[in-house]
Design a protein around this motif. Sequence first.
Motif, mmCIF file in Angstrom:
data_model
loop_
_atom_site.group_PDB
_atom_site.id
_atom_site.type_symbol
_atom_site.label_atom_id
_atom_site.label_comp_id
_atom_site.label_asym_id
_atom_site.label_seq_id
_atom_site.Cartn_x
_atom_site.Cartn_y
_atom_site.Cartn_z
ATOM 1 N N LYS A 211 11.185 1.009 -10.354
ATOM 2 C CA LYS A 211 9.814 0.610 -10.071
ATOM 3 C C LYS A 211 8.838 1.757 -10.352
ATOM 4 C CE LYS A 211 10.928 -2.840 -6.532
ATOM 5 N NZ LYS A 211 10.687 -3.280 -5.136
ATOM 6 N N LYS A 212 7.679 1.370 -10.854
ATOM 7 C CA LYS A 212 6.616 2.345 -11.095
ATOM 8 C C LYS A 212 5.850 2.555 -9.785
ATOM 9 C CE LYS A 212 4.880 -0.146 -14.369
ATOM 10 N NZ LYS A 212 3.936 -0.621 -15.420
ATOM 11 N N TYR A 214 2.752 4.691 -7.589
ATOM 12 C CA TYR A 214 1.556 5.524 -7.528
ATOM 13 C C TYR A 214 1.399 5.979 -6.079
ATOM 14 C CZ TYR A 214 -3.356 6.748 -6.956
ATOM 15 O OH TYR A 214 -4.516 7.403 -6.624
ATOM 16 N N ILE A 239 9.489 5.783 -10.500
ATOM 17 C CA ILE A 239 8.849 6.459 -11.636
ATOM 18 C C ILE A 239 7.410 6.755 -11.235
ATOM 19 C CG2 ILE A 239 8.102 6.272 -14.035
ATOM 20 C CD1 ILE A 239 10.401 4.265 -14.456
ATOM 21 N N VAL A 241 3.812 7.221 -11.815
ATOM 22 C CA VAL A 241 2.904 6.880 -12.915
ATOM 23 C C VAL A 241 1.892 7.989 -13.192
ATOM 24 C CG1 VAL A 241 3.118 4.406 -12.448
ATOM 25 C CG2 VAL A 241 1.235 5.699 -11.392
ATOM 26 N N SER A 259 -1.639 1.796 -15.851
ATOM 27 C CA SER A 259 -0.222 2.090 -15.581
ATOM 28 C C SER A 259 0.429 0.988 -14.753
ATOM 29 C CB SER A 259 -0.088 3.428 -14.861
ATOM 30 O OG SER A 259 -0.625 3.354 -13.549
ATOM 31 N N PRO A 261 1.160 0.140 -11.408
ATOM 32 C CA PRO A 261 2.310 0.452 -10.549
ATOM 33 C C PRO A 261 2.805 -0.757 -9.756
ATOM 34 C CG PRO A 261 0.277 1.300 -9.594
ATOM 35 C CD PRO A 261 -0.059 0.852 -10.987
#
Length: 330
Positions: A211-212, A214, A239, A241, A259, A261
């Motif tokens: 998963k992205k 922030y 990950i 962002v 991005s 997220p």
Amino acid sequence: MIKNWKALSSLLSAAMLALALAGCGNAATKEGTSSSQQPAQEQAQEQTQTDLKTQYPLTVTDATGESFTFEKAPTKIVSVSPAETESLFALGLDNEIIGVSDYDDYPEAAKTKAKMGGINKPNEESVIAADADIVFGGISLSEDAVKKLRDMGITIFKTDPKSIDDVMNNIETFGKITDHQEQAQKLIAQMKQDVTDVTEAVKAVKPEEKKKVYIEFSPGWTVGKGEFMDELINVAGGINVAADKESWYQINEENVIASNPDVILYANDVVEDSKTLDQIIKARSGWDQITAVKNNAVIGLDANLLSRPGPRVTQGLKDVAKAIYPDLFK
């Protein structure tokens, strides 16, 4: 750099632990009394206990490259960093700690200690009056403040941890300086177990399924690569962002939208103009289209656990991992 230390008191609450020492006192070192007649197991146990006693004089180097030689363990300690304060208390140094920064609020005993001013620029008069053997400074202590205090004859041991390993190495160093190595090793063992628990839980997450994430710890501020908070996201299987830049920086709102997220994490004690940080985040133009906002995956975390590079940083890691992959931590 970072605006809101309270939101980060925690972070810029930090990843190396800083210990500053001047005129420290010597702790007695117990000599082993094993003989050839003792069982091997007893001898090994006794040797381990002897190894965990600091042999003075001890020379160590801080994050600024300054070397310090301790003739004995310090008996009067000041910490002007919440993270370092937590580490020192966790080592059982309550009696030796005589002063802390204005932001130090954990453990509860820290609130009873004399206040030494801010974390960026301590109160010089208070620090001088404390007449401490050593003063610990953390990641937020400015270079100018370090130089000025040293020029005044104050021993400042500064840390600058960038990773969980840095935090643990700092704790190990503190244990050596204060002759509390056994306590340090127990604490480090627990922190390592926390890391193992998280890595084991998320190891099945495939690269394409990560998963992205922030993260925002103060209004408009996030963290890029090269800092311990970025590592928390990575170890937790996410990950970051914002990792296209380094260190702490002010965000570009359009870049965050682009991005997209899957999860947004924020410090849950931040309030600005009567608005909580999640309210500020959700009210931004266009952010309602971000996956995390649409899926109600905007999650508040304890600011101190999230942003202080101290002994509880691995608890923060566990909270980050649970927030990103709740199904893996039921």
